[in-house]
Design a protein around this motif. Structure first.
Motif, short mmCIF file in Angstrom:
data_model
loop_
_atom_site.label_atom_id
_atom_site.label_comp_id
_atom_site.label_asym_id
_atom_site.label_seq_id
_atom_site.Cartn_x
_atom_site.Cartn_y
_atom_site.Cartn_z
N LEU A 11 -12.52 -7.25 -45.52
CA LEU A 11 -13.88 -7.71 -45.43
C LEU A 11 -13.84 -9.21 -46.07
CD1 LEU A 11 -15.94 -4.88 -47.02
CD2 LEU A 11 -15.96 -5.66 -44.60
N LEU A 36 -12.59 -11.33 -43.07
CA LEU A 36 -13.41 -11.45 -41.78
C LEU A 36 -14.70 -12.31 -42.67
CD1 LEU A 36 -13.71 -7.78 -40.65
CD2 LEU A 36 -12.77 -9.89 -39.49
N GLY A 37 -14.90 -12.24 -43.71
CA GLY A 37 -16.38 -13.19 -44.14
C GLY A 37 -15.82 -14.84 -44.31
N LEU A 50 -17.24 -11.68 -39.72
CA LEU A 50 -17.85 -10.43 -40.32
C LEU A 50 -19.08 -10.17 -39.47
CD1 LEU A 50 -17.47 -8.24 -42.17
CD2 LEU A 50 -19.01 -9.07 -43.63
N GLY A 56 -21.59 -5.92 -46.57
CA GLY A 56 -21.83 -7.32 -46.78
C GLY A 56 -22.85 -7.57 -47.78
N HIS A 90 -21.06 -15.15 -46.81
CA HIS A 90 -20.00 -14.38 -46.66
C HIS A 90 -18.83 -15.28 -46.54
CE1 HIS A 90 -22.67 -11.21 -45.62
NE2 HIS A 90 -21.81 -10.50 -46.26
#
Length: 149
Positions: free
Chosen positions: A18, A21-22, A27, A34, A51
Motif C-alpha cells: 500500500l 502504491l500510494g 493506489l 486508504g 497517499h
C-alpha cells in the motif's frame, strides 16, 4: 509466537504494498483501503496527494513490521520485547503517515479555496467594490531589522 510472527509479516507485506502504491500515485480510489477523510475523497488529485505523502511512512512501517515478525521466530524473550517495540513503532508510523496525508489535503484544499476566492472576487459583489485591505506587515522582520542597525 509463531502465529504473531506470521501475522506481522502479512501486515508488513500489506503496508509495504500500500505504501509503494500510494507513493507512486497508483493506489486506486476505493472505499476500503486508504485514508478515509472526506477531503481526500473529493478528487483524484487529492487522493493521490494524500497517499503520496503517506506512502513513504507506510513503507517504513512495513519494514518495521517485517523485522518485528522475524524477531517473533527467535526463542529469546528480550528479542520479543524488541519485536513489541518495533510493532508499536510501525503502528505509530502508519498513523503519522495518515495524519500527514490528511494534513496535506487540508492545506491543498485551503490553497485552492483561496485561489478560487481571489479569482471570483472581481465582479461577484454585484457592482459594489470592496474596501481595499491594508497590507500585512511582518512585525518580527521589522524588529530584526531594527536590532541589526
Amino acid at each position: 509466537m509463531t502465529f504473531v510472527g506470521i501475522l506481522l509479516l502479512i501486515i508488513a507485506l500489506c503496508a509495504i504494498i500500500l505504501g509503494v502504491l500510494g507513493w507512486t500515485r497508483k493506489l486506486p480510489g476505493n472505499s476500503y483501503i486508504g485514508i478515509k477523510v472526506p477531503e481526500v475523497r473529493k478528487s483524484r488529485q487529492m487522493w493521490d496527494a494524500a497517499h503520496q505523502t503517506a506512502g513513504p511512512l507506510w513503507v517504513i512501517s512495513g519494514v518495521a513490521f517485517s523485522f518485528a515478525g522475524l524477531l517473533c521466530f527467535v526463542n529469546n524473550a528480550w528479542l520479543w520485547l524488541l519485536a513489541a517495540v518495533l510493532t508499536f513503532f510501525g503502528i505509530v508510523l502508519v498513523a503519522l503517515g495518515s495524519s500527514l496525508g490528511s494534513r496535506t489535503v487540508a492545506v491543498l484544499a485551503d490553497h485552492d479555496a483561496k485561489q478560487e476566492a481571489a479569482q471570483s472576487s472581481c465582479c461577484s459583489a454585484g457592482g459594489q467594490e470592496e474596501a481595499p485591505t491594508a497590507p500585512e506587515v511582518d512585525v518580527e522582520a521589522l524588529r530584526r531589522a531594527v536590532k541589526d542597525h
